[in-house]
Design an enzyme around this catalytic site. Structure first.
Site, PDB file in Angstrom:
ATOM      1  CG  ASP A  42      -1.768  -1.264   1.277  1.00 12.89           C
ATOM      2  OD1 ASP A  42      -2.183  -1.720   0.209  1.00 12.89           O
ATOM      3  OD2 ASP A  42      -1.961  -1.800   2.373  1.00 12.89           O
ATOM      4  N   GLY A  59      -4.052  -4.434  -4.104  1.00 13.53           N
ATOM      5  CA  GLY A  59      -5.062  -3.406  -4.303  1.00 13.53           C
ATOM      6  C   GLY A  59      -4.340  -2.162  -4.767  1.00 13.53           C
ATOM      7  CG  HIS A  60      -1.476  -2.250  -7.246  1.00 16.67           C
ATOM      8  ND1 HIS A  60      -0.538  -2.836  -8.055  1.00 16.67           N
ATOM      9  CD2 HIS A  60      -1.205  -2.703  -5.999  1.00 16.67           C
ATOM     10  CE1 HIS A  60       0.262  -3.601  -7.324  1.00 16.67           C
ATOM     11  NE2 HIS A  60      -0.138  -3.544  -6.083  1.00 16.67           N
ATOM     12  CD  GLN A 110       1.052  -9.058  -2.746  1.00 13.56           C
ATOM     13  OE1 GLN A 110       1.716  -9.660  -3.550  1.00 13.56           O
ATOM     14  NE2 GLN A 110      -0.209  -8.738  -2.987  1.00 13.56           N
ATOM     15  CE  LYS A 166       2.783  -2.434  -4.455  1.00 11.99           C
ATOM     16  NZ  LYS A 166       2.665  -2.273  -2.999  1.00 11.99           N
TER      17      LYS A 166
HETATM   18  P1  IMO Z   1      -0.553  -4.265  -2.419  1.00 10.97           P
HETATM   19  O1  IMO Z   1      -0.023  -4.845  -3.698  1.00 10.97           O
HETATM   20  C1  IMO Z   1      -0.780  -4.696   1.936  1.00 10.97           C
HETATM   21  C2  IMO Z   1      -0.717  -8.805   3.519  1.00 10.97           C
HETATM   22  C3  IMO Z   1      -1.954  -9.238   4.259  1.00 10.97           C
HETATM   23  C4  IMO Z   1      -1.351 -10.218   5.250  1.00 10.97           C
HETATM   24  C5  IMO Z   1      -0.264 -10.902   4.425  1.00 10.97           C
HETATM   25  C6  IMO Z   1      -0.682 -12.224   3.808  1.00 10.97           C
HETATM   26  O2  IMO Z   1      -1.817  -3.514  -2.581  1.00 10.97           O
HETATM   27  O3  IMO Z   1       0.515  -3.477  -1.721  1.00 10.97           O
HETATM   28  P2  IMO Z   1      -2.201 -12.849   1.712  1.00 10.97           P
HETATM   29  O4  IMO Z   1      -3.641 -12.534   1.404  1.00 10.97           O
HETATM   30  O5  IMO Z   1      -1.238 -12.331   0.699  1.00 10.97           O
HETATM   31  O6  IMO Z   1      -1.995 -14.315   2.007  1.00 10.97           O
HETATM   32  O7  IMO Z   1      -1.914 -12.069   3.100  1.00 10.97           O
HETATM   33  O8  IMO Z   1       0.081  -9.993   3.404  1.00 10.97           O
HETATM   34  N1  IMO Z   1      -0.950  -8.276   2.143  1.00 10.97           N
HETATM   35  C7  IMO Z   1      -0.930  -6.980   1.818  1.00 10.97           C
HETATM   36  N2  IMO Z   1      -0.787  -5.876   2.583  1.00 10.97           N
HETATM   37  N3  IMO Z   1      -0.890  -4.560   0.591  1.00 10.97           N
HETATM   38  C8  IMO Z   1      -0.993  -5.653  -0.196  1.00 10.97           C
HETATM   39  O9  IMO Z   1      -0.947  -5.575  -1.538  1.00 10.97           O
HETATM   40  C9  IMO Z   1      -1.067  -6.938   0.414  1.00 10.97           C
HETATM   41  N4  IMO Z   1      -1.192  -8.187  -0.051  1.00 10.97           N
HETATM   42  C10 IMO Z   1      -1.099  -9.002   1.019  1.00 10.97           C
HETATM   43  O10 IMO Z   1      -2.594  -8.156   4.900  1.00 10.97           O
HETATM   44  O11 IMO Z   1      -0.716  -9.516   6.292  1.00 10.97           O
HETATM   45 MG    MG Z   2      -2.872  -1.869  -1.796  1.00  2.72          MG
END
Ligand code: IMO
Ligand code: MG
Length: 426
Positions: A13, A40-41, A225, A16
């Site tokens: 988050d 979630g972009h 992530q 990106k």
């Molecule tokens: P973007 O790309 C923030 C976190 C989840 C959890 C851990 C594992 O938008 O930055 P998962 O569903 O992947 O098995 O969850 O990773 N997590 C994220 N946190 N932004 C994301 O994506 C995330 N994708 C997974 O909250 O702690």
């Molecule tokens: Mg996000």
């Protein structure tokens, strides 16, 4: 060097989507290399906001080809919903024309989602705080070599293999008296989504990407992530299940590391995290609350309140090191505007000395050492050029440049598309 990479340096988050949306005009292709619907972009267009999950952030550019790469996991049901949502957002977008999907990307099945929820809620397993998108279940079945891939859709026994897996998983899930959606319903929905996916081009994206590079085309690899959520290098077990780092872009797309040029690392002016796991310097007080409200720090995917922490230089140094970051893009400094002082964790003190770079996890007794910097004020979002930035914010930026050894080249000043300043040419 034909491939640049954008990736998150914190816990996700970082903004990106917005940065990629901005720079993708300069590329021929944007490609997702890891993760799936857990991302979630968010992108703002004409005052409207959309959150992309599996789709690359270049999808709005007609002249940019978008790739869902081999290292990703694709949930057909979620993908269909995302495309329908995209059409509602902007009718003129034609993802059938500018999107290709790797045949080797793994499928997320409806039972993977149910198993994710099951494991998160069952006290016999560690609760990770996942996004409940079945990510770990799809990746673990990939590693077990029991999963099906996008390319299998064409095989004659696809339907019977899927039915076998869904029925097997469902038998496991139905033990006890758990309330589940009916197997018929999830099966029907899944196969409808598979029919929908058939409208999109599926191919060997490694060949597509490497051929494009030999023709002189430029690729932007889009990380999902972030470094601290990497399966190997993050804060295990509170991580996601994919390779989120620059090396992950190479394996996830089938592009040699020798082809990689710039590596853009995105970082917020403070840290946030959703889900579980240690978070030294977490702000449990009203300062944390203020940042959360002003910065709208609620999960774009799950709506959960994000945990807030001061900027952690030891974690950033680590993320920069393992990724080989060449430029930093700093976001959300505007949210801190109006605070008298802004703190930064410069290092950690341990019993036997100090650490300036943390390697994913910290010993329990590590004591964060905070440095207070003078806060800035004013409407940063309205600032049009570098000269117009408050002196305190300039000092904050130059402090980061010195401490991190990598230049901050862009400063995002607000959520809008145009609200970004180029700081210096690298
Ligand atoms: P973007 O790309 C923030 C976190 C989840 C959890 C851990 C594992 O938008 O930055 P998962 O569903 O992947 O098995 O969850 O990773 N997590 C994220 N946190 N932004 C994301 O994506 C995330 N994708 C997974 O909250 O702690
Ligand atoms: Mg996000």
């Amino acid at each position: 060097m034909n491939m640049d990479i954008v990736l998150g340096l914190q816990w996700g988050d970082e903004g990106k989507g917005k940065f990629i949306d901005l720079i993708s005009e300069g590329y021929d292709i944007t490609a997702r290399f890891n993760g799936g619907a857990n991302a979630g972009h968010s992108i703002e267009r004409d005052g409207k906001r959309i959150t992309l999950k599996s789709l690359p952030s270049g999808i709005f550019m007609k002249n940019v080809q978008n790739v869902i790469g081999t290292g990703t996991v694709l949930d057909p049901v979620s993908f269909r919903n995302e495309i329908l949502n995209l059409h509602r957002f902007d009718e003129s977008i034609e993802p059938e024309k500018n999107l290709v999907i790797s045949k080797k990307a793994h499928l997320v099945l409806p039972t993977h989602r149910l198993l994710d929820v099951f494991m998160e809620e069952n006290p016999e397993y560690t609760t990770i705080g996942t996004t409940k998108n079945g990510i770990a279940q799809a990746y673990s079945n990939k590693i077990l070599r029991q999963n099906l891939r996008v390319g299998d859709i064409e095989s004659r026994d696809f339907e019977s293999r899927i039915l076998h897996i869904l029925q097997r998983d469902y038998r496991f899930l139905a033990i006890g008296d758990r309330i589940l959606p009916s197997l018929d319903e999830i099966t029907r929905d899944f196969f409808e989504a598979i029919d929908f996916i058939k409208k999109f081009r599926r191919m060997e994206t490694e060949i597509f990407l490497n051929k494009a590079m030999t023709e002189g085309k430029k690729i932007l690899a889009e990380g999902s992530q972030a470094a601290m959520l990497d399966i190997d290098h993050g804060t295990y077990p509170y991580v996601t299940s994919s390779s989120t780092t620059a090396a992950g872009a190479s394996t996830g797309l089938g592009v040699s590391p020798r082809k990689i040029g710039e590596i853009f690392g995105i970082a917020k002016a403070y840290f946030t995290r959703v889900g579980n796991g240690a978070f030294p310097t977490e702000l449990f007080d009203e300062v944390g609350e203020e940042i959360r409200d002003k910065g709208n720090e609620f999960g774009s995917n799950t709506g959960r309140p994000r945990r807030i922490v001061w900027l952690d230089l030891p974690a950033l140094r680590y993320a920069i090191m393992i990724n080989g970051v060449t430029q930093i893009i700093l976001t959300k400094a505007d949210i801190l505007s109006g605070m008298e002082s802004v703190a930064v964790c410069t290092h950690y003190e341990l019993e036997d000395g100090t650490v300036e770079t943390i390697a994913g996890t910290l010993p329990d007794n590590a004591r964060p050492v905070l440095k207070a910097l003078k806060g800035w004020s004013g409407d940063i979002a309205a600032v049009k050029d570098v000269a117009g930035l408050p002196e305190e914010l300039k000092a904050f930026l130059s402090f980061l440049n010195t401490e991190l050894g990598v230049p901050v080249t862009y400063l995002s000043t607000g959520p809008g598309r145009e609200q970004i300043l180029k700081l210096n040419s690298k």
